[in-house]
Scaffold this motif. Sequence first.
Motif, PDB file in Angstrom:
ATOM      1  N   MET A  45       0.765  -1.281  -0.408  1.00 35.68           N
ATOM      2  CA  MET A  45       0.073   0.107  -0.075  1.00 35.68           C
ATOM      3  C   MET A  45       0.671   1.189   0.086  1.00 35.68           C
ATOM      4  SD  MET A  45      -2.868  -1.582   0.484  1.00 35.68           S
ATOM      5  CE  MET A  45      -4.189  -0.603   0.921  1.00 35.68           C
ATOM      6  N   GLN A  48       0.332   6.811   2.101  1.00 36.68           N
ATOM      7  CA  GLN A  48      -1.501   7.721   1.945  1.00 36.68           C
ATOM      8  C   GLN A  48      -2.105   6.801   2.666  1.00 36.68           C
ATOM      9  OE1 GLN A  48      -2.138   9.478  -1.903  1.00 36.68           O
ATOM     10  NE2 GLN A  48      -2.348  11.610  -0.828  1.00 36.68           N
ATOM     11  N   ASP A  49      -1.728   5.463   1.848  1.00 29.17           N
ATOM     12  CA  ASP A  49      -2.707   3.889   2.576  1.00 29.17           C
ATOM     13  C   ASP A  49      -2.745   4.451   4.161  1.00 29.17           C
ATOM     14  OD1 ASP A  49      -4.816   4.015   0.518  1.00 29.17           O
ATOM     15  OD2 ASP A  49      -2.771   2.871  -0.672  1.00 29.17           O
ATOM     16  N   GLU A  52      -4.211   6.763   5.941  1.00 29.39           N
ATOM     17  CA  GLU A  52      -5.333   7.228   6.289  1.00 29.39           C
ATOM     18  C   GLU A  52      -5.501   5.784   7.361  1.00 29.39           C
ATOM     19  OE1 GLU A  52      -8.811   5.885   3.887  1.00 29.39           O
ATOM     20  OE2 GLU A  52      -7.755   6.774   2.672  1.00 29.39           O
ATOM     21  N   LYS A  88      -7.984  -2.757   5.436  1.00 31.98           N
ATOM     22  CA  LYS A  88      -6.818  -2.039   4.444  1.00 31.98           C
ATOM     23  C   LYS A  88      -6.240  -3.451   3.391  1.00 31.98           C
ATOM     24  CE  LYS A  88      -6.503   2.105   2.933  1.00 31.98           C
ATOM     25  NZ  LYS A  88      -8.076   2.835   2.534  1.00 31.98           N
ATOM     26  N   SER A  92      -8.392  -3.986  -0.401  1.00 38.10           N
ATOM     27  CA  SER A  92      -7.834  -4.093  -1.892  1.00 38.10           C
ATOM     28  C   SER A  92      -7.271  -5.571  -2.421  1.00 38.10           C
ATOM     29  CB  SER A  92      -6.672  -3.002  -1.320  1.00 38.10           C
ATOM     30  OG  SER A  92      -5.633  -4.059  -1.382  1.00 38.10           O
TER      31      SER A  92
END
Length: 186
Positions: A45, A48-49, A52, A88, A92
């Motif tokens: 990832m 930014q992921d 977050e 997360k 994805s």
Amino acid sequence: MEQILTEETALALMRRCDGRGLEWFIRQYTPYVSAIVWNILGRDMTAQDAEEVVADVFVTLWQYCQQPEPGKVRPYLASIARSRAINKLRSSGRELELEYDKIELPTAGPEQLLLEREQRLALRRALEDMAPIDREIFIRHYYYCQSSREIAGDMDMTAAAVRQRLKRGRDGLRLYFEKGARDYAN
């Protein structure tokens, strides 16, 4: 004069909806939470992921600030961080993998190294033979140290169902290895 906060006072502030408590936790624990998230998300990832997910961890702490007990916020944050990072990855479309090569056991010599390698490979085969849902529950519980309740919430199951699957999985692994030992002896 500015009040010096402790975990207990910061938690008390949050419980009174005072943002100073959350700010304290963010300053104290962002590096810790970030390390957990990054270790799970790794190269799969973006930064930014990861940011977050870290932000989501602290939002969750704010929303559920009544749950952790004073002195136990760090493990509570670790649990949330693991759970959110795994979610997360799942969202994805990536599969969770147990990093067998990172599991290090103390060794006494080449024979012990060989035995440990064979045990890791046997465990990998046993886990790969499990149904995908059981494998994910095992990885979450034994590798990411998630509780039955956390797993149940993330996987839309009851905690009792998760515990039952863990028990059946342990029983299955025991039989798998007992059978392997008998096959090896013959």
